[in-house]
Design an enzyme around this catalytic site. Structure first.
Site, mmCIF file in Angstrom:
data_model
loop_
_atom_site.group_PDB
_atom_site.id
_atom_site.type_symbol
_atom_site.label_atom_id
_atom_site.label_comp_id
_atom_site.label_asym_id
_atom_site.label_seq_id
_atom_site.Cartn_x
_atom_site.Cartn_y
_atom_site.Cartn_z
ATOM 1 N N LYS A 58 0.840 -1.207 0.000
ATOM 2 C CA LYS A 58 0.000 0.000 0.000
ATOM 3 C C LYS A 58 0.873 1.254 0.000
ATOM 4 O O LYS A 58 0.612 2.208 -0.735
ATOM 5 C CB LYS A 58 -0.924 -0.010 1.232
ATOM 6 C CG LYS A 58 -2.046 -1.024 1.107
ATOM 7 C CD LYS A 58 -2.789 -1.269 2.410
ATOM 8 C CE LYS A 58 -3.801 -2.407 2.209
ATOM 9 N NZ LYS A 58 -4.486 -2.810 3.438
ATOM 10 N N GLN A 102 -4.315 -1.469 9.768
ATOM 11 C CA GLN A 102 -4.274 -2.785 9.132
ATOM 12 C C GLN A 102 -4.813 -3.860 10.078
ATOM 13 O O GLN A 102 -4.393 -3.958 11.224
ATOM 14 C CB GLN A 102 -2.820 -3.112 8.723
ATOM 15 C CG GLN A 102 -2.671 -4.401 7.968
ATOM 16 C CD GLN A 102 -3.372 -4.384 6.600
ATOM 17 O OE1 GLN A 102 -3.244 -3.427 5.836
ATOM 18 N NE2 GLN A 102 -4.122 -5.430 6.297
ATOM 19 N N ASP A 125 -10.655 3.047 4.463
ATOM 20 C CA ASP A 125 -11.014 1.625 4.364
ATOM 21 C C ASP A 125 -12.540 1.454 4.320
ATOM 22 O O ASP A 125 -13.032 0.376 3.991
ATOM 23 C CB ASP A 125 -10.473 0.862 5.579
ATOM 24 C CG ASP A 125 -9.320 -0.066 5.202
ATOM 25 O OD1 ASP A 125 -9.160 -0.347 3.999
ATOM 26 O OD2 ASP A 125 -8.607 -0.506 6.123
#
Ligand code: NAD
Length: 294
Positions: A58, A102, A125
């Site tokens: 990412k 994460q 997200d």
């Protein structure tokens, strides 16, 4: 007898590259108008090896696109209070447009509490209840990246969703549920299957199948309606240790009209959509701040 055609492959790598390329102009415009690129902060706690790979990938993509990016790696023993304090700091930092924590987090941390502490405007997200709620109500929001990537794939192949019978297998908060809502918002007729469903019976009637389960080759080729569009989100290992999806690809491609491979299908789209969400968050935040100061 008419010749049976094998399915066309939806190339997730190529489409992800196209999505990333499409972000260039927006990034340049943000720089020109507001003097800075979009910024993304990625938080990783502990030593989960897969998380390390995802986070590195990412960050690399963000840098290639000219974003500002920050990686915060906290030790496995970090307390919930310390994670929340970091998120608060990132929420208050004007250069940060997107915050990604994460998953999975170490067991002693409550992922729901941590995710809910992120400013919804920076929740790239799309996991915050505010963004999930907006999606549920059919209002614009930051949408979870994997389902957003699947929808982008369906659009790319010109799949007509209005009135189509779509079966989503899996009901997780990060894939199955948001996927079902995205399809519903496009006026598809949506069936959500889970571990207690008669999956075969539902798949047999489906025009579009999205499998997000985590069980290798669960969906058999013989279950598919001829010409169905098949999107495979699953990432599994087969008996030989080879990467495979939730769909028996070799058999399914003989029946489907379109199908995604694993790897090289949905996977690359997830990061591309994360970048797209970060540009959207930056654009919204910078527009808001310039209206406030003008
Ligand atoms: P999850 O474990 O949170 O959810 C799996 C869902 O599948 C559950 O809702 C469960 O009810 C359902 N399920 C389990 N067994 C079933 C069965 N036999 N029949 C029908 N339904 C069943 O998983 P998740 O986070 O939603 O991920 C699903 C899969 O997608 C995993 O393989 C994961 O690795 C993969 N994934 C891929 C990406 C990507 O970028 N490609 C992103 C996220 C997840």
């Amino acid at each position: 007898m008419p010749r049976r055609m094998t399915a066309a492959i939806i190339d997730g790598k190529a489409l992800a590259a196209k999505v990333r390329a499409g972000l260039g102009a927006a990034v340049a415009e943000l720089r020109a108008k507001h003097g800075r690129p979009p910024g993304i902060a990625v938080v990783r706690v502990g030593e989960d090896p897969a998380s390390k790979v995802y986070v590195t990938s990412k960050e690399k993509t963000a840098q290639e696109l000219g974003f500002a990016s920050w990686q915060h790696h906290l030790p496995e023993t970090t307390t919930q209070a310390d994670v929340l304090a970091l998120v608060r700091r990132l929420n208050a930092d004007d250069a940060v447009d997107g915050i990604l924590v994460q998953l999975p987090l170490p067991k002693h941390l409550d992922a729901n509490v941590v995710l809910e502490s992120i400013d919804p405007a920076k929740d790239v997200d799309g996991f915050h209840a505010v963004n999930a709620g907006h999606l549920f109500q059919g209002r614009p929001s930051l949408v979870a990246c994997t389902p957003a990537g699947v929808l982008r794939m369906l659009d790319e192949i010109g799949c007509r969703l209005e009135g189509a019978r779509c079966v989503v297998i899996g009901r997780s908060n990060i894939v199955g549920r948001p996927m079902a809502m995205l399809l519903l918002n496009r006026s598809a007729t949506v069936v959500i299957c889970h571990s207690r469903s008669d999956v075969e019976a539902e798949v047999r009637r489906a025009d579009v199948v999205v499998a997000a389960v985590g069980v290798a080759k669960l969906v058999k080729g013989s279950w598919l309606k001829p010409g169905a569009v098949v999107i495979d989100v699953g990432i599994n290992r087969d008996e030989a240790g080879k990467l495979c999806g939730d769909v028996d690809f070799e058999a399914a491609k003989e029946v489907a009209s379109w199908i995604t491979p694993v790897p090289g299908g949905v996977g690359p789209m997830t990061i591309a959509m994360l970048m797209s969400n970060t540009v959207a968050a930056a654009t919204r935040r910078l527009q808001l701040s310039s209206t406030r100061t003008s």
